[in-house]
Design an enzyme around this catalytic site. Structure first.
Site, PDB file in Angstrom:
ATOM      1  N   ASN A 148      22.345  70.928 109.411  1.00  0.00           N
ATOM      2  CA  ASN A 148      23.023  70.748 108.127  1.00  0.00           C
ATOM      3  C   ASN A 148      24.209  71.697 108.057  1.00  0.00           C
ATOM      4  OD1 ASN A 148      22.073  73.354 106.921  1.00  0.00           O
ATOM      5  ND2 ASN A 148      20.075  72.370 107.169  1.00  0.00           N
ATOM      6  N   ASP A 185      14.164  69.348 106.970  1.00  0.00           N
ATOM      7  CA  ASP A 185      12.895  68.762 106.527  1.00  0.00           C
ATOM      8  C   ASP A 185      12.196  67.994 107.633  1.00  0.00           C
ATOM      9  OD1 ASP A 185      13.078  69.687 103.870  1.00  0.00           O
ATOM     10  OD2 ASP A 185      14.481  68.071 103.388  1.00  0.00           O
ATOM     11  N   LYS A 231      19.851  64.353 128.754  1.00  0.00           N
ATOM     12  CA  LYS A 231      20.856  63.852 127.832  1.00  0.00           C
ATOM     13  C   LYS A 231      20.748  62.341 127.694  1.00  0.00           C
ATOM     14  CE  LYS A 231      25.829  63.395 127.110  1.00  0.00           C
ATOM     15  NZ  LYS A 231      27.181  63.641 127.656  1.00  0.00           N
ATOM     16  N   ILE A 251       7.868  76.173 105.113  1.00  0.00           N
ATOM     17  CA  ILE A 251       7.649  77.603 105.307  1.00  0.00           C
ATOM     18  C   ILE A 251       7.355  78.300 103.981  1.00  0.00           C
ATOM     19  CG2 ILE A 251       8.704  79.749 106.104  1.00  0.00           C
ATOM     20  CD1 ILE A 251      10.371  78.040 108.055  1.00  0.00           C
ATOM     21  N   LYS A 268      10.215  71.674  91.662  1.00  0.00           N
ATOM     22  CA  LYS A 268       9.947  72.322  92.947  1.00  0.00           C
ATOM     23  C   LYS A 268       9.252  73.658  92.740  1.00  0.00           C
ATOM     24  CE  LYS A 268      12.301  73.853  97.188  1.00  0.00           C
ATOM     25  NZ  LYS A 268      13.590  73.888  97.919  1.00  0.00           N
TER      26      LYS A 268
END
Length: 399
Positions: free
Chosen positions: A210, A279, A289, A307, A337
Protein backbone atom coordinates in the site's frame (compact mmCIF):
# COMPACT_ATOMS: atom_id res chain seq x y z
CA UNK A 1 2.20 24.13 19.57
CA UNK A 2 0.99 23.71 23.18
CA UNK A 3 4.42 22.61 24.43
CA UNK A 4 6.02 25.90 23.37
CA UNK A 5 3.52 28.21 25.02
CA UNK A 6 5.25 30.18 27.80
CA UNK A 7 8.59 28.47 27.03
CA UNK A 8 11.64 30.72 27.11
CA UNK A 9 13.92 30.05 24.14
CA UNK A 10 17.38 31.51 23.64
CA UNK A 11 18.09 31.42 19.90
CA UNK A 12 21.74 31.68 18.89
CA UNK A 13 22.56 32.70 15.32
CA UNK A 14 26.06 32.16 13.93
CA UNK A 15 27.64 33.26 10.65
CA UNK A 16 26.34 31.56 7.53
CA UNK A 17 23.95 32.00 4.64
CA UNK A 18 21.37 29.92 6.52
CA UNK A 19 21.05 32.79 9.02
CA UNK A 20 18.14 34.04 6.93
CA UNK A 21 16.23 30.90 7.93
CA UNK A 22 16.70 31.83 11.58
CA UNK A 23 14.55 34.91 10.98
CA UNK A 24 11.64 32.74 9.88
CA UNK A 25 12.31 30.37 12.77
CA UNK A 26 12.06 33.32 15.16
CA UNK A 27 8.70 34.28 13.67
CA UNK A 28 7.40 30.71 14.01
CA UNK A 29 8.57 30.39 17.60
CA UNK A 30 6.87 33.63 18.60
CA UNK A 31 3.71 32.58 16.75
CA UNK A 32 3.75 29.30 18.70
CA UNK A 33 3.71 31.25 21.96
CA UNK A 34 7.38 31.04 22.92
CA UNK A 35 9.28 33.88 24.59
CA UNK A 36 12.29 34.26 22.26
CA UNK A 37 15.56 36.09 22.88
CA UNK A 38 18.10 36.19 20.03
CA UNK A 39 21.87 36.19 20.47
CA UNK A 40 24.04 36.78 17.38
CA UNK A 41 27.72 36.30 16.74
CA UNK A 42 29.56 39.15 15.04
CA UNK A 43 29.78 37.06 11.86
CA UNK A 44 26.01 36.49 11.85
CA UNK A 45 25.35 40.23 11.70
CA UNK A 46 27.01 40.32 8.26
CA UNK A 47 24.23 38.08 6.90
CA UNK A 48 21.11 39.38 8.70
CA UNK A 49 20.86 42.59 10.72
CA UNK A 50 20.05 42.48 14.45
CA UNK A 51 17.17 44.86 13.72
CA UNK A 52 15.41 42.09 11.77
CA UNK A 53 15.49 39.73 14.74
CA UNK A 54 14.51 42.52 17.13
CA UNK A 55 11.40 43.25 15.05
CA UNK A 56 10.47 39.54 14.89
CA UNK A 57 11.14 38.71 18.54
CA UNK A 58 10.02 42.00 20.06
CA UNK A 59 13.20 42.14 22.16
CA UNK A 60 16.64 43.74 21.79
CA UNK A 61 19.16 41.40 20.17
CA UNK A 62 22.26 40.48 22.15
CA UNK A 63 25.57 40.68 20.26
CA UNK A 64 28.35 41.90 22.58
CA UNK A 65 29.76 40.22 25.67
CA UNK A 66 30.65 43.57 27.23
CA UNK A 67 27.47 45.46 26.38
CA UNK A 68 24.65 42.96 26.77
CA UNK A 69 22.35 44.86 29.09
CA UNK A 70 23.03 43.01 32.34
CA UNK A 71 23.27 45.42 35.25
CA UNK A 72 25.78 43.28 37.13
CA UNK A 73 28.08 42.66 34.17
CA UNK A 74 27.20 38.97 34.18
CA UNK A 75 25.29 38.72 30.90
CA UNK A 76 26.75 35.28 30.15
CA UNK A 77 25.18 34.04 33.39
CA UNK A 78 21.96 36.06 33.57
CA UNK A 79 20.70 35.31 30.07
CA UNK A 80 21.25 31.56 30.36
CA UNK A 81 19.15 31.22 33.53
CA UNK A 82 15.41 30.54 33.61
CA UNK A 83 15.62 29.47 29.97
CA UNK A 84 13.99 26.25 28.77
CA UNK A 85 16.26 25.70 25.77
CA UNK A 86 19.22 27.19 23.94
CA UNK A 87 19.04 26.55 20.19
CA UNK A 88 21.92 27.39 17.84
CA UNK A 89 20.54 27.76 14.30
CA UNK A 90 22.48 27.91 12.13
CA UNK A 91 25.48 26.37 13.85
CA UNK A 92 28.60 26.83 11.71
CA UNK A 93 31.51 24.37 11.68
CA UNK A 94 33.59 26.95 13.51
CA UNK A 95 31.04 27.42 16.29
CA UNK A 96 30.57 23.64 16.68
CA UNK A 97 34.33 23.37 17.20
CA UNK A 98 34.08 26.07 19.88
CA UNK A 99 31.37 24.13 21.70
CA UNK A 100 33.42 20.94 21.68
CA UNK A 101 36.53 22.60 23.09
CA UNK A 102 34.79 24.90 25.56
CA UNK A 103 35.94 28.09 23.89
CA UNK A 104 34.21 31.18 25.31
CA UNK A 105 35.42 34.19 23.33
CA UNK A 106 32.12 35.95 22.60
CA UNK A 107 28.68 36.27 24.18
CA UNK A 108 27.05 33.27 22.48
CA UNK A 109 29.89 30.82 23.13
CA UNK A 110 30.09 32.02 26.74
CA UNK A 111 26.34 31.56 27.19
CA UNK A 112 26.63 28.01 25.88
CA UNK A 113 29.40 27.20 28.33
CA UNK A 114 27.54 28.76 31.28
CA UNK A 115 24.09 27.44 30.36
CA UNK A 116 21.79 25.62 32.77
CA UNK A 117 19.40 24.30 30.12
CA UNK A 118 19.23 21.85 27.23
CA UNK A 119 21.33 22.75 24.19
CA UNK A 120 20.12 22.10 20.63
CA UNK A 121 22.36 22.54 17.59
CA UNK A 122 21.20 22.82 13.97
CA UNK A 123 24.35 22.46 11.81
CA UNK A 124 24.70 24.35 8.53
CA UNK A 125 27.76 24.13 6.32
CA UNK A 126 29.17 23.00 2.99
CA UNK A 127 28.99 19.25 2.39
CA UNK A 128 32.79 18.85 2.41
CA UNK A 129 33.01 20.74 5.69
CA UNK A 130 30.33 18.44 7.13
CA UNK A 131 32.15 15.30 5.91
CA UNK A 132 35.57 16.50 7.10
CA UNK A 133 37.02 14.14 9.74
CA UNK A 134 37.47 17.04 12.16
CA UNK A 135 33.76 17.92 11.93
CA UNK A 136 32.76 14.27 12.29
CA UNK A 137 34.82 14.03 15.48
CA UNK A 138 33.27 17.23 16.81
CA UNK A 139 29.73 16.04 16.07
CA UNK A 140 30.41 12.73 17.83
CA UNK A 141 31.73 14.62 20.86
CA UNK A 142 28.70 16.91 20.96
CA UNK A 143 26.41 13.89 21.08
CA UNK A 144 28.56 12.32 23.79
CA UNK A 145 28.26 15.56 25.76
CA UNK A 146 24.46 15.33 25.66
CA UNK A 147 23.87 18.02 23.05
CA UNK A 148 20.85 17.38 20.80
CA UNK A 149 21.64 17.57 17.07
CA UNK A 150 18.82 18.72 14.80
CA UNK A 151 19.82 17.77 11.27
CA UNK A 152 21.43 18.59 9.01
CA UNK A 153 19.49 17.76 5.86
CA UNK A 154 20.88 16.87 2.47
CA UNK A 155 20.13 19.01 -0.56
CA UNK A 156 21.11 22.01 -2.67
CA UNK A 157 23.51 24.39 -0.93
CA UNK A 158 24.27 28.07 -1.39
CA UNK A 159 27.70 27.22 -2.81
CA UNK A 160 26.04 25.43 -5.71
CA UNK A 161 26.90 21.93 -4.51
CA UNK A 162 24.49 19.27 -3.30
CA UNK A 163 24.85 17.02 -0.29
CA UNK A 164 24.61 16.82 3.51
CA UNK A 165 25.10 19.95 5.60
CA UNK A 166 22.01 21.95 4.71
CA UNK A 167 20.21 23.40 7.75
CA UNK A 168 16.77 22.00 8.41
CA UNK A 169 13.87 24.20 7.38
CA UNK A 170 12.36 26.44 10.10
CA UNK A 171 9.13 24.44 10.34
CA UNK A 172 11.12 21.22 10.80
CA UNK A 173 13.19 22.78 13.56
CA UNK A 174 10.03 24.04 15.24
CA UNK A 175 8.50 20.56 15.25
CA UNK A 176 11.65 18.88 16.55
CA UNK A 177 12.11 21.46 19.30
CA UNK A 178 8.46 21.12 20.31
CA UNK A 179 8.77 17.35 20.54
CA UNK A 180 11.94 17.55 22.62
CA UNK A 181 10.40 20.01 25.10
CA UNK A 182 7.21 18.06 25.71
CA UNK A 183 6.59 16.84 29.27
CA UNK A 184 8.21 13.50 30.17
CA UNK A 185 4.80 11.96 30.70
CA UNK A 186 5.97 8.47 29.69
CA UNK A 187 9.19 8.39 31.71
CA UNK A 188 10.00 4.84 32.75
CA UNK A 189 7.46 3.35 30.33
CA UNK A 190 8.20 0.92 27.50
CA UNK A 191 6.33 1.67 24.26
CA UNK A 192 6.05 -0.54 21.18
CA UNK A 193 5.09 1.17 17.90
CA UNK A 194 4.43 -0.35 14.47
CA UNK A 195 4.80 1.74 11.33
CA UNK A 196 4.88 1.69 7.56
CA UNK A 197 3.40 -0.75 5.05
CA UNK A 198 3.89 -4.48 4.78
CA UNK A 199 4.87 -6.20 1.53
CA UNK A 200 3.28 -9.51 0.58
CA UNK A 201 5.21 -11.35 -2.14
CA UNK A 202 3.46 -12.58 -5.27
CA UNK A 203 6.73 -13.79 -6.80
CA UNK A 204 10.39 -12.75 -6.36
CA UNK A 205 9.80 -9.34 -8.04
CA UNK A 206 6.11 -8.54 -7.50
CA UNK A 207 4.18 -7.87 -4.32
CA UNK A 208 0.98 -6.56 -2.77
CA UNK A 209 1.48 -3.45 -0.65
CA UNK A 210 0.00 0.00 0.00
CA UNK A 211 1.00 3.65 -0.14
CA UNK A 212 1.87 4.12 3.54
CA UNK A 213 5.06 6.18 3.94
CA UNK A 214 5.55 5.34 7.62
CA UNK A 215 5.76 9.06 8.50
CA UNK A 216 3.00 8.99 11.12
CA UNK A 217 4.36 5.91 12.87
CA UNK A 218 7.88 7.28 12.96
CA UNK A 219 6.55 10.58 14.33
CA UNK A 220 4.67 8.70 17.07
CA UNK A 221 7.83 6.79 17.98
CA UNK A 222 9.80 10.04 18.12
CA UNK A 223 7.17 11.76 20.26
CA UNK A 224 7.00 8.81 22.66
CA UNK A 225 10.78 8.81 23.04
CA UNK A 226 10.77 12.57 23.62
CA UNK A 227 8.16 12.00 26.34
CA UNK A 228 10.66 9.82 28.18
CA UNK A 229 9.66 6.33 27.02
CA UNK A 230 11.90 3.49 25.95
CA UNK A 231 10.65 2.90 22.42
CA UNK A 232 10.83 -0.08 20.05
CA UNK A 233 9.74 0.68 16.48
CA UNK A 234 8.73 -2.28 14.31
CA UNK A 235 8.64 -0.96 10.77
CA UNK A 236 7.81 -2.23 7.34
CA UNK A 237 9.92 -0.98 4.42
CA UNK A 238 10.18 2.84 4.28
CA UNK A 239 12.64 5.49 3.13
CA UNK A 240 12.79 6.99 6.64
CA UNK A 241 15.57 7.10 9.22
CA UNK A 242 14.63 5.86 12.67
CA UNK A 243 14.37 8.62 15.30
CA UNK A 244 17.34 9.00 17.60
CA UNK A 245 17.39 6.69 20.64
CA UNK A 246 14.62 4.49 19.22
CA UNK A 247 15.27 0.78 18.65
CA UNK A 248 14.31 -0.11 15.07
CA UNK A 249 13.22 -3.60 14.07
CA UNK A 250 12.89 -3.80 10.28
CA UNK A 251 10.36 -6.25 8.83
CA UNK A 252 8.81 -6.92 5.44
CA UNK A 253 5.58 -8.91 5.56
CA UNK A 254 2.61 -8.96 7.94
CA UNK A 255 3.81 -12.32 9.26
CA UNK A 256 7.24 -10.80 9.90
CA UNK A 257 5.65 -7.89 11.73
CA UNK A 258 3.45 -10.18 13.84
CA UNK A 259 6.50 -12.21 14.88
CA UNK A 260 8.53 -9.09 15.68
CA UNK A 261 5.71 -7.62 17.77
CA UNK A 262 5.31 -10.89 19.66
CA UNK A 263 9.05 -11.00 20.37
CA UNK A 264 9.12 -7.39 21.61
CA UNK A 265 5.99 -7.43 23.79
CA UNK A 266 7.66 -8.50 27.00
CA UNK A 267 7.46 -5.68 29.52
CA UNK A 268 5.66 -3.32 27.12
CA UNK A 269 3.31 -0.85 28.80
CA UNK A 270 1.78 0.71 25.68
CA UNK A 271 1.31 -0.71 22.18
CA UNK A 272 0.54 1.76 19.38
CA UNK A 273 -0.39 0.09 16.11
CA UNK A 274 0.16 2.69 13.39
CA UNK A 275 1.33 0.36 10.60
CA UNK A 276 -0.85 -0.12 7.52
CA UNK A 277 -0.71 -3.91 7.66
CA UNK A 278 -1.89 -5.68 4.50
CA UNK A 279 -5.18 -7.44 5.18
CA UNK A 280 -4.43 -10.23 2.71
CA UNK A 281 -1.47 -12.13 1.26
CA UNK A 282 -1.15 -14.40 -1.79
CA UNK A 283 -2.06 -17.96 -0.88
CA UNK A 284 0.71 -19.45 -3.01
CA UNK A 285 3.53 -17.02 -3.81
CA UNK A 286 5.60 -18.27 -6.71
CA UNK A 287 9.26 -19.10 -6.14
CA UNK A 288 9.96 -18.15 -9.76
CA UNK A 289 9.08 -14.96 -11.59
CA UNK A 290 5.65 -15.25 -13.22
CA UNK A 291 5.92 -14.74 -16.95
CA UNK A 292 3.69 -12.13 -18.52
CA UNK A 293 0.96 -13.36 -20.86
CA UNK A 294 -2.26 -12.09 -22.41
CA UNK A 295 -4.33 -14.38 -20.20
CA UNK A 296 -6.01 -12.98 -17.06
CA UNK A 297 -4.18 -13.64 -13.81
CA UNK A 298 -6.14 -14.71 -10.76
CA UNK A 299 -4.63 -14.48 -7.30
CA UNK A 300 -6.04 -16.43 -4.37
CA UNK A 301 -5.64 -14.37 -1.19
CA UNK A 302 -5.58 -15.42 2.44
CA UNK A 303 -6.28 -13.11 5.39
CA UNK A 304 -3.26 -11.94 7.35
CA UNK A 305 -3.17 -12.11 11.14
CA UNK A 306 -4.79 -9.14 12.89
CA UNK A 307 -1.80 -8.03 14.95
CA UNK A 308 -3.63 -5.38 16.98
CA UNK A 309 -6.60 -7.62 17.80
CA UNK A 310 -4.29 -10.46 18.82
CA UNK A 311 -2.31 -8.22 21.19
CA UNK A 312 -5.42 -6.56 22.64
CA UNK A 313 -7.03 -9.95 23.38
CA UNK A 314 -4.16 -11.19 25.54
CA UNK A 315 -4.76 -11.62 29.24
CA UNK A 316 -1.69 -9.50 29.96
CA UNK A 317 -2.34 -7.01 27.14
CA UNK A 318 -0.63 -3.63 27.30
CA UNK A 319 -2.58 -0.41 26.81
CA UNK A 320 -3.46 -0.72 23.12
CA UNK A 321 -3.96 2.11 20.63
CA UNK A 322 -5.12 1.50 17.08
CA UNK A 323 -5.25 3.55 13.89
CA UNK A 324 -8.07 3.53 11.34
CA UNK A 325 -7.71 5.07 7.89
CA UNK A 326 -11.21 5.50 6.45
CA UNK A 327 -12.52 7.04 3.24
CA UNK A 328 -16.05 7.79 4.54
CA UNK A 329 -18.10 7.62 7.74
CA UNK A 330 -14.86 8.16 9.63
CA UNK A 331 -16.18 8.36 13.17
CA UNK A 332 -18.78 5.61 12.81
CA UNK A 333 -16.38 3.15 11.20
CA UNK A 334 -13.61 4.09 13.61
CA UNK A 335 -15.78 3.58 16.68
CA UNK A 336 -17.02 0.24 15.34
CA UNK A 337 -13.42 -0.89 14.94
CA UNK A 338 -12.59 0.29 18.46
CA UNK A 339 -15.48 -1.63 19.95
CA UNK A 340 -14.76 -4.73 17.87
CA UNK A 341 -11.14 -4.86 19.01
CA UNK A 342 -11.92 -3.65 22.54
CA UNK A 343 -9.47 -0.78 22.45
CA UNK A 344 -9.33 2.09 24.95
CA UNK A 345 -8.34 4.45 22.11
CA UNK A 346 -8.39 4.51 18.33
CA UNK A 347 -7.03 7.24 16.06
CA UNK A 348 -9.00 7.94 12.89
CA UNK A 349 -7.83 9.77 9.80
CA UNK A 350 -9.13 10.27 6.28
CA UNK A 351 -7.30 7.89 3.96
CA UNK A 352 -7.29 10.47 1.16
CA UNK A 353 -5.26 12.83 3.37
CA UNK A 354 -3.09 10.43 5.34
CA UNK A 355 -0.97 8.17 3.14
CA UNK A 356 2.34 9.75 2.20
CA UNK A 357 1.47 13.28 3.31
CA UNK A 358 3.55 15.44 5.66
CA UNK A 359 0.53 16.73 7.59
CA UNK A 360 -2.83 15.36 8.63
CA UNK A 361 -5.84 15.84 10.88
CA UNK A 362 -6.93 13.24 13.40
CA UNK A 363 -9.89 12.22 15.50
CA UNK A 364 -9.22 10.41 18.78
CA UNK A 365 -12.04 8.09 19.85
CA UNK A 366 -12.18 6.77 23.41
CA UNK A 367 -14.80 6.06 26.08
CA UNK A 368 -15.35 9.81 26.55
CA UNK A 369 -16.20 10.38 22.88
CA UNK A 370 -14.44 12.06 19.97
CA UNK A 371 -11.54 14.52 20.24
CA UNK A 372 -10.50 16.34 17.06
CA UNK A 373 -6.89 17.33 16.40
CA UNK A 374 -6.67 20.15 13.86
CA UNK A 375 -4.54 19.76 10.75
CA UNK A 376 -0.84 20.04 11.52
CA UNK A 377 2.44 18.36 10.65
CA UNK A 378 2.61 14.75 11.77
CA UNK A 379 5.15 15.29 14.54
CA UNK A 380 2.98 17.97 16.15
CA UNK A 381 -0.01 15.63 15.95
CA UNK A 382 2.08 12.80 17.37
CA UNK A 383 3.02 14.94 20.39
CA UNK A 384 -0.64 15.75 21.01
CA UNK A 385 -1.53 12.07 20.64
CA UNK A 386 1.15 10.99 23.10
CA UNK A 387 -0.20 13.53 25.62
CA UNK A 388 -3.66 12.00 25.24
CA UNK A 389 -2.34 8.44 25.53
CA UNK A 390 -0.34 9.31 28.65
CA UNK A 391 -3.43 10.80 30.32
CA UNK A 392 -5.63 7.80 29.47
CA UNK A 393 -2.94 5.36 30.56
CA UNK A 394 -2.54 7.16 33.88
CA UNK A 395 -6.30 7.17 34.47
CA UNK A 396 -6.52 3.47 33.64
CA UNK A 397 -3.79 2.64 36.14
CA UNK A 398 -5.45 4.75 38.82
CA UNK A 399 -8.81 3.10 38.25
Amino acid sequence: MPHLQTKRILLGVTGGVAAYKAAELTRLLVKAGADVRVVMTEAATHFVTPLTFQALSGKPVLTQLWDAGADNGMAHIDFSRDVDALLIAPASADFIAKLVHGVADDLLSTLCLARACQLFVAPAMNRQMWDNPATRRNIAQLRADGVTLLGPASGAQACGETGPGRMLEPDELLSLLTASLQPKSLAGKRVLVTAGPTIEAIDPVRALTNMSSGKMGYAVAQAAQAAGAEVVLVSGPTCLTAPANVQLVAVRSAADMAAAVDAALGGVDIFISVAAVADYRPAQPSEQKLKKSDAPLTLALLPNPDILADVASRADAPFCVGFAAESKNLLAYGEAKRQRKRLPLIVVNRVQDALGSDDNELWLLDDAGSHALARADKLTLACQLIDHIANLYSLQKQG
